[in-house]
Design a protein around this motif. Structure first.
Motif, mmCIF file in Angstrom:
data_model
loop_
_atom_site.group_PDB
_atom_site.id
_atom_site.type_symbol
_atom_site.label_atom_id
_atom_site.label_comp_id
_atom_site.label_asym_id
_atom_site.label_seq_id
_atom_site.Cartn_x
_atom_site.Cartn_y
_atom_site.Cartn_z
ATOM 1 N N SER A 1 -26.905 14.265 -38.329
ATOM 2 C CA SER A 1 -25.970 14.076 -37.217
ATOM 3 C C SER A 1 -24.589 14.596 -37.576
ATOM 4 N N TYR A 2 -24.147 14.354 -38.808
ATOM 5 C CA TYR A 2 -22.847 14.876 -39.222
ATOM 6 C C TYR A 2 -22.877 16.398 -39.289
ATOM 7 N N PHE A 3 -23.985 16.950 -39.750
ATOM 8 C CA PHE A 3 -24.093 18.409 -39.799
ATOM 9 C C PHE A 3 -24.038 19.008 -38.393
ATOM 10 N N THR A 4 -24.706 18.385 -37.457
ATOM 11 C CA THR A 4 -24.779 18.921 -36.099
ATOM 12 C C THR A 4 -23.513 18.663 -35.296
ATOM 13 N N PHE A 5 -22.994 17.440 -35.358
ATOM 14 C CA PHE A 5 -21.888 17.049 -34.487
ATOM 15 C C PHE A 5 -20.570 16.872 -35.227
ATOM 16 N N GLY A 6 -20.513 17.262 -36.486
ATOM 17 C CA GLY A 6 -19.285 17.105 -37.275
ATOM 18 C C GLY A 6 -18.193 18.061 -36.820
ATOM 19 N N PRO A 7 -16.986 17.848 -37.332
ATOM 20 C CA PRO A 7 -15.861 18.708 -36.940
ATOM 21 C C PRO A 7 -16.065 20.149 -37.406
ATOM 22 N N ASN A 8 -15.566 21.082 -36.635
ATOM 23 C CA ASN A 8 -15.791 22.505 -36.894
ATOM 24 C C ASN A 8 -15.058 23.025 -38.127
ATOM 25 N N GLY A 9 -13.936 22.461 -38.483
ATOM 26 C CA GLY A 9 -13.150 22.992 -39.593
ATOM 27 C C GLY A 9 -13.671 22.610 -40.970
ATOM 28 N N TYR A 10 -14.592 21.698 -41.042
ATOM 29 C CA TYR A 10 -15.067 21.179 -42.327
ATOM 30 C C TYR A 10 -16.437 21.754 -42.673
ATOM 31 N N ASP A 11 -16.477 23.044 -42.941
ATOM 32 C CA ASP A 11 -17.756 23.698 -43.204
ATOM 33 C C ASP A 11 -18.394 23.238 -44.512
ATOM 34 N N LEU A 12 -17.585 22.977 -45.535
ATOM 35 C CA LEU A 12 -18.136 22.544 -46.815
ATOM 36 C C LEU A 12 -18.816 21.176 -46.704
ATOM 37 N N SER A 13 -18.160 20.233 -46.047
ATOM 38 C CA SER A 13 -18.760 18.903 -45.919
ATOM 39 C C SER A 13 -19.985 18.928 -45.001
ATOM 40 N N ARG A 14 -19.955 19.789 -43.995
ATOM 41 C CA ARG A 14 -21.130 19.898 -43.119
ATOM 42 C C ARG A 14 -22.305 20.524 -43.870
ATOM 43 N N SER A 15 -22.025 21.508 -44.717
ATOM 44 C CA SER A 15 -23.093 22.103 -45.533
ATOM 45 C C SER A 15 -23.634 21.099 -46.538
ATOM 46 N N LEU A 16 -22.760 20.306 -47.107
ATOM 47 C CA LEU A 16 -23.179 19.263 -48.038
ATOM 48 C C LEU A 16 -24.062 18.225 -47.341
ATOM 49 N N SER A 17 -23.691 17.846 -46.122
ATOM 50 C CA SER A 17 -24.512 16.867 -45.396
ATOM 51 C C SER A 17 -25.871 17.452 -45.045
ATOM 52 N N TYR A 18 -25.937 18.754 -44.774
ATOM 53 C CA TYR A 18 -27.245 19.371 -44.506
ATOM 54 C C TYR A 18 -28.106 19.382 -45.775
ATOM 55 N N ASN A 19 -27.479 19.633 -46.921
ATOM 56 C CA ASN A 19 -28.225 19.592 -48.185
ATOM 57 C C ASN A 19 -28.722 18.183 -48.498
ATOM 58 N N ILE A 20 -27.903 17.184 -48.200
ATOM 59 C CA ILE A 20 -28.339 15.791 -48.376
ATOM 60 C C ILE A 20 -29.520 15.502 -47.460
ATOM 61 N N PHE A 21 -29.461 16.006 -46.245
ATOM 62 C CA PHE A 21 -30.574 15.846 -45.311
ATOM 63 C C PHE A 21 -31.853 16.460 -45.883
ATOM 64 N N GLU A 22 -31.758 17.672 -46.391
ATOM 65 C CA GLU A 22 -32.936 18.350 -46.953
ATOM 66 C C GLU A 22 -33.505 17.599 -48.156
ATOM 67 N N ILE A 23 -32.632 17.093 -49.007
ATOM 68 C CA ILE A 23 -33.093 16.343 -50.181
ATOM 69 C C ILE A 23 -33.805 15.071 -49.754
ATOM 70 N N PHE A 24 -33.252 14.348 -48.795
ATOM 71 C CA PHE A 24 -33.873 13.093 -48.378
ATOM 72 C C PHE A 24 -35.155 13.313 -47.578
ATOM 73 N N VAL A 25 -35.286 14.436 -46.900
ATOM 74 C CA VAL A 25 -36.565 14.744 -46.251
ATOM 75 C C VAL A 25 -37.646 14.933 -47.310
ATOM 76 N N ALA A 26 -37.309 15.633 -48.378
ATOM 77 C CA ALA A 26 -38.268 15.809 -49.469
ATOM 78 C C ALA A 26 -38.566 14.477 -50.157
ATOM 79 N N LEU A 27 -37.552 13.634 -50.321
ATOM 80 C CA LEU A 27 -37.751 12.334 -50.955
ATOM 81 C C LEU A 27 -38.554 11.372 -50.081
ATOM 82 N N ASN A 28 -38.568 11.598 -48.772
ATOM 83 C CA ASN A 28 -39.378 10.756 -47.885
ATOM 84 C C ASN A 28 -40.840 10.767 -48.308
ATOM 85 N N PHE A 29 -41.371 11.926 -48.624
ATOM 86 C CA PHE A 29 -42.771 12.023 -49.010
ATOM 87 C C PHE A 29 -43.019 11.364 -50.366
#
Length: 101
Positions: free
Chosen positions: A52-80
């Motif tokens: 949600s932060y990656f999708t709806f986060g503020p436009n100027g914070y590209d680094l934090s949005r990229s970090l939140s997407y990486n956290i999302f990817e890691i936790f999707v893998a950890l789900n299994f």
């Protein structure tokens, strides 16, 4: 005659031993499913917040949005991984058989 009485199961009035064992088994299955559900709930909540932060986060914070997407990817893998670990450790019978391997 005695064998026929034993085949019908123990009965005392309207109380059946088989029913008691079924209730105990149902309680054990509910505990097992709630153990798995709690782990999945935490992992899914983190995934949802990060995406949600990656999708709806503020436009100027590209680094934090990229970090939140990486956290999302890691936790999707950890789900299994979480599912398999909780499936094995949540039930003592399964855990005992797994340790015997």
């Amino acid at each position: 005659r005695m064998m026929n009485r034993m085949k019908s199961g123990a009965q005392l009035g309207s109380y059946f031993v088989a029913r008691t064992f079924q209730v105990k088994e149902n309680v054990e299955v509910l505990r097992y499913m709630s153990w798995i559900g709690r782990g999945w709930l935490v992992s899914t909540a983190v995934c949802s917040l990060a995406y949600s932060y990656f999708t709806f986060g503020p436009n100027g914070y590209d680094l934090s949005r990229s970090l939140s997407y990486n956290i999302f990817e890691i936790f999707v893998a950890l789900n299994f991984v979480t599912f398999y670990i909780l499936s094995i450790t949540g039930n003592t019978h399964i855990l005992k058989q797994f340790r015997n391997l």
